[in-house]
Design an enzyme around this catalytic site. Structure first.
Site, short mmCIF file in Angstrom:
data_model
loop_
_atom_site.label_atom_id
_atom_site.label_comp_id
_atom_site.label_asym_id
_atom_site.label_seq_id
_atom_site.Cartn_x
_atom_site.Cartn_y
_atom_site.Cartn_z
N ILE A 148 -6.78 21.48 3.66
CA ILE A 148 -7.47 21.41 2.53
C ILE A 148 -7.52 22.44 1.44
CG2 ILE A 148 -10.03 21.18 1.87
CD1 ILE A 148 -10.57 19.94 4.60
N HIS B 66 -23.62 17.22 2.35
CA HIS B 66 -22.28 16.85 3.27
C HIS B 66 -21.50 15.58 2.86
CE1 HIS B 66 -20.62 18.05 7.69
NE2 HIS B 66 -19.48 17.48 6.91
N ARG C 183 -18.09 24.45 7.00
CA ARG C 183 -19.15 23.99 7.98
C ARG C 183 -20.32 25.12 7.49
NH1 ARG C 183 -17.60 19.75 8.77
NH2 ARG C 183 -16.80 18.86 10.63
N GLU D 223 -28.60 21.93 8.98
CA GLU D 223 -28.19 20.63 8.38
C GLU D 223 -28.74 19.47 9.18
OE1 GLU D 223 -23.96 18.57 7.53
OE2 GLU D 223 -24.03 20.80 6.93
N MET E 183 -6.16 28.86 4.67
CA MET E 183 -5.04 28.00 3.87
C MET E 183 -4.36 27.06 4.65
SD MET E 183 -3.98 27.90 0.82
CE MET E 183 -3.59 29.15 -0.45
C1 GLV Z 1 -16.76 16.40 7.68
O1 GLV Z 1 -17.26 17.07 7.77
C2 GLV Z 1 -15.41 16.29 8.61
O2 GLV Z 1 -15.43 17.41 9.44
O3 GLV Z 1 -14.87 15.35 8.65
#
Ligand code: GLV
Length: 330
Positions: free
Chosen positions: A159, A288, A240, A269, A156
């Site tokens: 984002i 991504h 990630r 990735e 939390m």
């Molecule tokens: C993208 O994945 C970032 O960490 O900005």
């Protein structure tokens, strides 16, 4: 007076690049693909600063190859797991990132993934492009309701909070688990804290990951985690890739232990075209693109450029993950 020499590992939006090229003797790698390890080790030599991307692994070897004059690694990202922070700190090298400005954009993408998975948007597009739409079918492409369902947020932070705010607009119940024990943060968005992560796994219809990749969070979502989730659970990952064990995810989706996954990030990735996850209809993957809007990538370019310039001038940039590194500088 000669300008400071910097290496920029990829062309970023012009508004940021110009700030750098005006002030520095900038070596800009402008290929589509990242510089190879060998090129990175070569081009970093003698540079005072580097502007790096998540695709560049910046470890002690790269820092040594640069030389003692390297003062700052400015990452064009909020996540810094591509950089060995401890090695940078030991050498007195500052590491900059781009927090805050991509928060809402990433939360928007998270919600796009959540809605797309719930309503099977990717499959719907394939259905039409595959010329399968014959008529309205009562049992075809049935998804799950988002409204009134339970969203479980792991992490939390900035984002996570914005994702919770969006969820409230869909009258979702929001529960969360936070590794750093930031219980108070969820209160502002009327989310309920779970005392254990298993409680979240057991209650959530949608599980969304918003934690950095660290030694503790690598493969957090593994076989045991999936075993605790509802069979109808939908997993969203815009953090990630390695936070999720890809093999365990494949097994869980294939065996229908969970219903669906929507991923903005993968491990490895980029995900190879032949990867088994791509064979699953219940796995939606985008490349991504969490921060990929014109507005946000532009702001990131300016912030990363400003971090770089301040760092090479010996000032403390605003967005630094290891300010303590300054103490280790001669
Ligand atoms: C993208 O994945 C970032 O960490 O900005």
């Amino acid at each position: 007076m000669s300008k400071p020499r910097v290496f920029v590992t990829r062309a970023i939006p012009d508004v940021g690049l110009t700030i750098i090229t005006d002030a520095c003797d900038a070596d800009v790698w402008s290929e589509d693909l990242p510089p190879s390890r060998g090129i990175l080790l070569e081009r970093i030599k003698g540079k005072v600063g580097i502007l790096s991307l998540v695709t560049d692994k910046i470890d002690g070897e790269v820092m040594d190859s640069a030389g003692d004059q390297l003062k700052i690694i400015s990452n064009y990202a909020v996540g810094v797991d591509n950089i060995d922070i401890q090695e940078a700190t030991n050498r007195g090298i500052l590491v900059g990132n781009t927090p805050g400005i991509l928060t809402e954009t990433t939360a928007d993408l998270t919600f796009a993934l959540l809605l797309s998975a719930a309503r099977r948007i990717g499959e719907g597009i394939d259905y039409i492009r595959g010329n399968k739409w014959e008529t309205f079918k009562p049992m075809e492409l049935l998804g799950r309701d988002v409204h009134n369902s339970t969203l479980g947020i792991i992490g939390m932070g900035r984002i996570g909070i914005e994702v919770a705010r969006r969820a409230k607009g869909f009258t979702m119940d929001v529960i969360y688990y936070d590794y750093r024990g930031r219980g108070e943060l969820g209160e502002a968005v009327n989310a309920k804290m779970c005392t254990t992560i298993d409680e979240l796994f057991q209650k959530a219809d949608f599980i969304s990951l918003h934690i950095p990749l660290t030694v503790e969070t690598k493969h957090l979502i593994d076989d045991a985690a999936f075993a605790n989730m509802k069979d109808t659970a939908i997993l969203i990952n815009a953090s990630r890739g390695p936070v999720v064990d890809s093999d365990a995810l494949y097994d869980a989706l294939k065996s229908k232990k969970i219903a669906y996954a929507a991923l903005d990030v993968t491990d490895p990735e980029p995900i190879p075209f032949s990867h088994k996850l791509l064979s699953l209809p219940n796995c939606l993957i985008v490349p991504h693109v969490g921060s990929a809007t014109i507005e946000t990538r532009t702001k990131m370019a300016v912030m990363a450029a400003e971090n770089l310039l301040k760092g090479i001038r010996g000032e403390l940039p605003k967005h630094i993950v290891n300010p303590e590194a300054l103490k280790n500088r001669d």
